[in-house]
Design a protein around this motif. Sequence first.
Motif, PDB file in Angstrom:
ATOM      1  N   ARG A  42      -6.252  -1.854   1.434  1.00 29.44           N
ATOM      2  CA  ARG A  42      -6.271  -2.401   0.074  1.00 29.44           C
ATOM      3  C   ARG A  42      -7.269  -1.644  -0.796  1.00 29.44           C
ATOM      4  NH1 ARG A  42      -9.729  -5.626  -2.208  1.00 29.44           N
ATOM      5  NH2 ARG A  42     -10.558  -6.462  -0.269  1.00 29.44           N
ATOM      6  N   LEU A  43      -8.452  -1.343  -0.249  1.00 28.84           N
ATOM      7  CA  LEU A  43      -9.461  -0.606  -1.007  1.00 28.84           C
ATOM      8  C   LEU A  43      -8.956   0.793  -1.372  1.00 28.84           C
ATOM      9  CD1 LEU A  43     -12.620  -1.743   0.976  1.00 28.84           C
ATOM     10  CD2 LEU A  43     -12.071  -2.329  -1.406  1.00 28.84           C
ATOM     11  N   GLU A  44      -8.219   1.420  -0.472  1.00 30.01           N
ATOM     12  CA  GLU A  44      -7.617   2.726  -0.764  1.00 30.01           C
ATOM     13  C   GLU A  44      -6.546   2.590  -1.848  1.00 30.01           C
ATOM     14  OE1 GLU A  44      -8.102   4.659   3.715  1.00 30.01           O
ATOM     15  OE2 GLU A  44      -6.194   3.764   3.124  1.00 30.01           O
ATOM     16  N   GLN A  45      -5.668   1.607  -1.715  1.00 28.60           N
ATOM     17  CA  GLN A  45      -4.568   1.420  -2.676  1.00 28.60           C
ATOM     18  C   GLN A  45      -5.071   1.047  -4.062  1.00 28.60           C
ATOM     19  OE1 GLN A  45      -2.210  -1.476  -0.522  1.00 28.60           O
ATOM     20  NE2 GLN A  45      -0.928   0.126   0.393  1.00 28.60           N
ATOM     21  N   GLU A  46      -6.166   0.303  -4.123  1.00 30.14           N
ATOM     22  CA  GLU A  46      -6.716  -0.116  -5.420  1.00 30.14           C
ATOM     23  C   GLU A  46      -7.585   0.968  -6.067  1.00 30.14           C
ATOM     24  OE1 GLU A  46      -8.625  -3.905  -4.803  1.00 30.14           O
ATOM     25  OE2 GLU A  46      -6.702  -4.923  -4.470  1.00 30.14           O
ATOM     26  N   GLY A  47      -7.744   2.102  -5.383  1.00 36.50           N
ATOM     27  CA  GLY A  47      -8.452   3.227  -5.976  1.00 36.50           C
ATOM     28  C   GLY A  47      -9.952   3.244  -5.774  1.00 36.50           C
ATOM     29  N   TYR A  48     -10.481   2.346  -4.970  1.00 33.75           N
ATOM     30  CA  TYR A  48     -11.917   2.389  -4.684  1.00 33.75           C
ATOM     31  C   TYR A  48     -12.262   3.607  -3.830  1.00 33.75           C
ATOM     32  CZ  TYR A  48     -12.333  -2.349  -6.513  1.00 33.75           C
ATOM     33  OH  TYR A  48     -12.318  -3.437  -7.331  1.00 33.75           O
ATOM     34  N   ILE A  49     -11.339   4.007  -2.972  1.00 34.08           N
ATOM     35  CA  ILE A  49     -11.525   5.180  -2.127  1.00 34.08           C
ATOM     36  C   ILE A  49     -10.545   6.244  -2.604  1.00 34.08           C
ATOM     37  CG2 ILE A  49     -11.365   6.104   0.217  1.00 34.08           C
ATOM     38  CD1 ILE A  49     -11.951   3.201   1.191  1.00 34.08           C
ATOM     39  N   GLU A  50     -11.084   7.353  -3.084  1.00 33.38           N
ATOM     40  CA  GLU A  50     -10.234   8.427  -3.608  1.00 33.38           C
ATOM     41  C   GLU A  50      -9.778   9.388  -2.531  1.00 33.38           C
ATOM     42  OE1 GLU A  50     -12.462  10.280  -6.748  1.00 33.38           O
ATOM     43  OE2 GLU A  50     -12.088   8.625  -8.118  1.00 33.38           O
ATOM     44  N   GLY A  51     -10.494   9.466  -1.421  1.00 31.48           N
ATOM     45  CA  GLY A  51     -10.111  10.391  -0.363  1.00 31.48           C
ATOM     46  C   GLY A  51     -11.216  10.508   0.656  1.00 31.48           C
ATOM     47  N   TYR A  52     -10.978  11.369   1.638  1.00 28.91           N
ATOM     48  CA  TYR A  52     -11.940  11.614   2.705  1.00 28.91           C
ATOM     49  C   TYR A  52     -12.127  13.118   2.818  1.00 28.91           C
ATOM     50  CZ  TYR A  52     -10.764   6.807   3.904  1.00 28.91           C
ATOM     51  OH  TYR A  52     -10.558   5.450   3.850  1.00 28.91           O
ATOM     52  N   ARG A  53     -13.339  13.550   3.196  1.00 32.06           N
ATOM     53  CA  ARG A  53     -13.587  14.977   3.331  1.00 32.06           C
ATOM     54  C   ARG A  53     -14.708  15.233   4.316  1.00 32.06           C
ATOM     55  NH1 ARG A  53     -17.693  17.104  -0.786  1.00 32.06           N
ATOM     56  NH2 ARG A  53     -18.794  15.222  -1.340  1.00 32.06           N
ATOM     57  N   ALA A  54     -14.789  16.455   4.763  1.00 28.00           N
ATOM     58  CA  ALA A  54     -15.863  16.880   5.648  1.00 28.00           C
ATOM     59  C   ALA A  54     -16.985  17.481   4.810  1.00 28.00           C
ATOM     60  CB  ALA A  54     -15.347  17.920   6.639  1.00 28.00           C
ATOM     61  N   VAL A  55     -18.207  17.338   5.264  1.00 28.53           N
ATOM     62  CA  VAL A  55     -19.365  17.960   4.626  1.00 28.53           C
ATOM     63  C   VAL A  55     -19.690  19.211   5.432  1.00 28.53           C
ATOM     64  CG1 VAL A  55     -21.785  17.679   3.962  1.00 28.53           C
ATOM     65  CG2 VAL A  55     -20.211  15.720   3.839  1.00 28.53           C
ATOM     66  N   LEU A  56     -19.582  20.364   4.791  1.00 31.55           N
ATOM     67  CA  LEU A  56     -19.786  21.638   5.481  1.00 31.55           C
ATOM     68  C   LEU A  56     -21.256  22.040   5.499  1.00 31.55           C
ATOM     69  CD1 LEU A  56     -16.787  23.669   4.014  1.00 31.55           C
ATOM     70  CD2 LEU A  56     -16.838  22.172   6.019  1.00 31.55           C
ATOM     71  N   SER A  57     -21.624  22.790   6.506  1.00 31.88           N
ATOM     72  CA  SER A  57     -22.971  23.334   6.631  1.00 31.88           C
ATOM     73  C   SER A  57     -23.073  24.584   5.761  1.00 31.88           C
ATOM     74  CB  SER A  57     -23.250  23.696   8.089  1.00 31.88           C
ATOM     75  OG  SER A  57     -24.339  24.571   8.174  1.00 31.88           O
ATOM     76  N   LYS A  58     -23.994  24.600   4.819  1.00 24.54           N
ATOM     77  CA  LYS A  58     -24.172  25.776   3.958  1.00 24.54           C
ATOM     78  C   LYS A  58     -24.497  27.036   4.753  1.00 24.54           C
ATOM     79  CE  LYS A  58     -25.497  23.102  -0.070  1.00 24.54           C
ATOM     80  NZ  LYS A  58     -26.613  22.711  -0.923  1.00 24.54           N
ATOM     81  N   PRO A  59     -25.450  26.979   5.682  1.00 28.96           N
ATOM     82  CA  PRO A  59     -25.724  28.208   6.456  1.00 28.96           C
ATOM     83  C   PRO A  59     -24.505  28.690   7.254  1.00 28.96           C
ATOM     84  CG  PRO A  59     -27.512  26.632   6.733  1.00 28.96           C
ATOM     85  CD  PRO A  59     -26.412  25.926   6.009  1.00 28.96           C
ATOM     86  N   ALA A  60     -23.743  27.767   7.803  1.00 33.16           N
ATOM     87  CA  ALA A  60     -22.591  28.158   8.623  1.00 33.16           C
ATOM     88  C   ALA A  60     -21.526  28.865   7.791  1.00 33.16           C
ATOM     89  CB  ALA A  60     -21.996  26.937   9.321  1.00 33.16           C
TER      90      ALA A  60
END
Length: 153
Positions: A42-60
């Motif tokens: 429901r939270l996804e459908q109502e737009g509270y959650i826009e998506g999911y993503r990984a946080v990348l390591s800057k040095p890597a």
Amino acid sequence: MNLDKTDRAILMAVQADGRMTNASLAEAVGLSETPCARRLKRLEQEGYIEGYRAVLSKPAVEIGVTAFALVRFGVHDRRLSDQFEREIQAVPRIVSCHNVSGSADYLLHVVARDLEDYGNFVRDVLRALPGVTSVESVLSLREVKRDAGLPLL
């Protein structure tokens, strides 16, 4: 925003770990799995959650410079601003862009491999964007706090 305590707990938990299993999420917020999954959906459908993503390591990924570029326009023309905003969407090293008040028109969060790479980017890309008359750079010496998600006010 019509969120109860459990909805807020779900949102905070998935911001901290978007890959957590439904079982772990349910346990963390004090629900059984089925109601937890329904609430999350429901939270996804109502737009509270826009998506999911990984946080990348800057040095890597070989990002050694984080900069904030204050971009100024000489002429404040809506057509130029619209064109600028369209063009920056296609520039991956611009992590975010904000139309701001004050002495600059836009604040860009930019990443680069090193200072030479950043300097070339400013010269060859930023200064060539429509409407841009000046670019002032502020270089990050170290990151003190990283985007940890939005607070629920």
